[in-house]
Design an enzyme around this catalytic site. Structure first.
Site, short mmCIF file in Angstrom:
data_model
loop_
_atom_site.label_atom_id
_atom_site.label_comp_id
_atom_site.label_asym_id
_atom_site.label_seq_id
_atom_site.Cartn_x
_atom_site.Cartn_y
_atom_site.Cartn_z
N THR A 277 0.86 -1.19 0.00
CA THR A 277 0.00 0.00 0.00
C THR A 277 0.90 1.24 0.00
OG1 THR A 277 -1.81 -1.07 1.14
CG2 THR A 277 -1.58 1.28 1.53
N ARG B 89 -14.52 -7.05 0.25
CA ARG B 89 -13.82 -6.64 1.48
C ARG B 89 -13.18 -5.26 1.32
NH1 ARG B 89 -8.27 -5.13 2.73
NH2 ARG B 89 -7.86 -5.70 4.88
N VAL B 90 -13.33 -4.44 2.33
CA VAL B 90 -12.70 -3.12 2.34
C VAL B 90 -11.84 -3.03 3.60
CG1 VAL B 90 -13.11 -0.63 2.48
CG2 VAL B 90 -14.61 -2.05 1.08
N GLY B 91 -10.62 -2.59 3.43
CA GLY B 91 -9.70 -2.50 4.58
C GLY B 91 -9.70 -1.13 5.23
N ASP B 92 -8.61 -0.81 5.86
CA ASP B 92 -8.50 0.45 6.60
C ASP B 92 -8.15 1.64 5.71
OD1 ASP B 92 -5.98 -0.82 6.17
OD2 ASP B 92 -5.08 0.72 7.43
N THR C 68 -0.36 1.48 7.01
CA THR C 68 -0.30 0.32 6.10
C THR C 68 -0.14 -0.94 6.92
OG1 THR C 68 0.88 -0.74 4.29
CG2 THR C 68 2.21 0.62 5.76
N GLY C 69 -0.80 -2.00 6.49
CA GLY C 69 -0.69 -3.26 7.23
C GLY C 69 -2.00 -4.01 7.19
N GLY D 234 -5.34 -4.49 7.56
CA GLY D 234 -6.35 -3.45 7.69
C GLY D 234 -7.39 -3.64 8.78
N1 ASP Z 1 -4.01 -1.83 4.89
C1 ASP Z 1 -4.29 -2.40 3.61
C2 ASP Z 1 -5.57 -3.19 3.70
O1 ASP Z 1 -5.80 -3.85 4.68
C3 ASP Z 1 -3.22 -3.30 3.10
C4 ASP Z 1 -1.84 -2.76 3.24
O2 ASP Z 1 -1.61 -1.73 3.84
O3 ASP Z 1 -0.95 -3.37 2.72
O4 ASP Z 1 -6.34 -3.14 2.77
#
Ligand code: ASP
Length: 354
Positions: A220, A248-251, A271-272, A274
């Site tokens: 990300t 699915r929707v992340g953070d 990032t990470g 989510g």
């Molecule tokens: N945070 C992002 C998600 O969960 C993925 C990422 O940061 O790599 O969609």
């Protein structure tokens, strides 16, 4: 008599104390102040299992070069007196156009072999914010997020509606195949093979994430900037997680989790994994710690990432800049692609833990 003498001695002592204070004040008034960082910028290109042993010198050089190219675009805008919002948007464009990162071209695939992109944007001066989730044909999702903020009465638009809005705003629309990269398709295939094996055993959720988390670098992208007018802004753009299902929707498009900016405190991009960043309201938590507890950006960032997020079981990191130009780059994974530049033009680029 003795008493009078004592009194006199006391007066003399007090007088010299005052003298001392005056001298101190005089010294403090001389120009010894360290110059304030009047602007700065910090970016990430994702956090995860990024290990030196898995990296070739060429790959490492390619990431570093792209991080530098991206941050210099934003830096130049800031140096010329441009806004932090422009710096964030244009910096992220460079990373969205690079297949190296999981955003725009190079985004990861859903379980159905599609690219569904999420992005968010926030302005620290007004607390205005915008986001898009699950768009499939907008070349620069970060610009769509900014448009939602500036040209709509809403904060978040999703899927087809967000695409219609982006087109109406004149943003560049591409065929979904534009986002295809072989590398990410191979990641999807690997994730699905692993999932199949594990599903034959037991826990579905574990299999879904295991495949994604242990074996891949997320990628990300995000940027936070402070401009010469003291305005902060932050943005984040992503393809989400490999093999994601059910829309699915992340953070990343969630204000407060993936992105936050407030001129009073700081601008943050996450990032990470989510789901944990949403549950931990990570980006806002850092700003709130600064606002309510008066702690520094670095203290707030390490508390939230190393303690709160880690205890929750989440993995990832953040980049952030505060209203004085101090920068934080905090992560609890093996690595995080990251770079920063301060007002003096000093460039830092990092990948692994130092
Ligand atoms: N945070 C992002 C998600 O969960 C993925 C990422 O940061 O790599 O969609």
């Amino acid at each position: 008599m003795k008493r009078n003498l004592l009194f006199l001695a006391l007066l003399v002592a007090l007088g010299s104390c005052n003298q001392g204070q005056k001298t101190d004040t005089a010294v403090a008034e001389t120009p010894v102040e360290t110059p304030k960082q009047s602007f700065g910028i910090v970016i990430h290109g994702g956090a995860g299992t990024i290990l030196k042993k898995n990296m070739t010198p060429e790959k490492e050089a390619a990431y570093k070069a792209k991080l530098e190219e991206a941050i210099r675009v934003g830096y130049e805008i800031l140096e010329n007196g441009g806004s932090s919002m422009d710096a964030v948007e244009k910096t992220i464009h460079v990373m969205e156009e690079s297949p190296l990162f999981n955003a725009g071209k190079g985004a990861v695939f859903t379980s159905e072999g599609k690219n569904e992109l999420d992005a968010s944007f926030m302005e620290g001066a007004t607390l205005n914010a915008g986001a898009v989730a699950g768009v499939t044909n907008v070349k620069h999702p970060i610009s769509a997020a900014r448009m939602v903020m500036e040209k709509s009465p809403h904060v978040m638009l999703a899927r087809e509606g967000a695409e219609v809005f982006a087109k109406e705003q004149g943003l560049e629309i591409v065929d979904p195949s534009y986002f295809y990269t072989e590398r990410r398709m191979n990641s999807l295939k690997r994730a699905q093979e692993k999932e199949k094996i594990e599903l034959d055993h037991d826990d579905k959720t574990a299999a879904f994430y295991d495949a994604d988390i242990k074996d891949s670098k997320f990628g990300t992208v995000g940027c936070a900037a402070l401009d010469k007018n003291g305005n902060l802004a932050a943005g984040t753009s992503t393809g989400g997680m490999t093999n994601k299902k059910w829309s699915r929707v992340g953070d990343s498009p969630i204000i407060g989790a993936g992105t936050y900016a407030n001129n009073k405190t700081c601008a943050v991009s996450s990032t990470g994994w989510g789901e944990y960043f949403i549950r931990g309201v990570v980006a806002y938590d850092i700003a709130a710690m600064m606002e309510y507890k008066g702690v520094s950006l670095q203290e707030a960032s390490s508390e939230v990432i190393q303690n709160k997020l880690t205890e929750l079981g989440g993995t990832g990191g953040i980049i952030a800049i505060d209203h004085d130009g101090n920068v934080a780059m905090e992560f609890n994974t093996a690595g995080m692609y990251r770079a920063s530049m301060n007002a003096s033009g000093e460039l830092y680029i990092g990948i692994y833990k130092e």
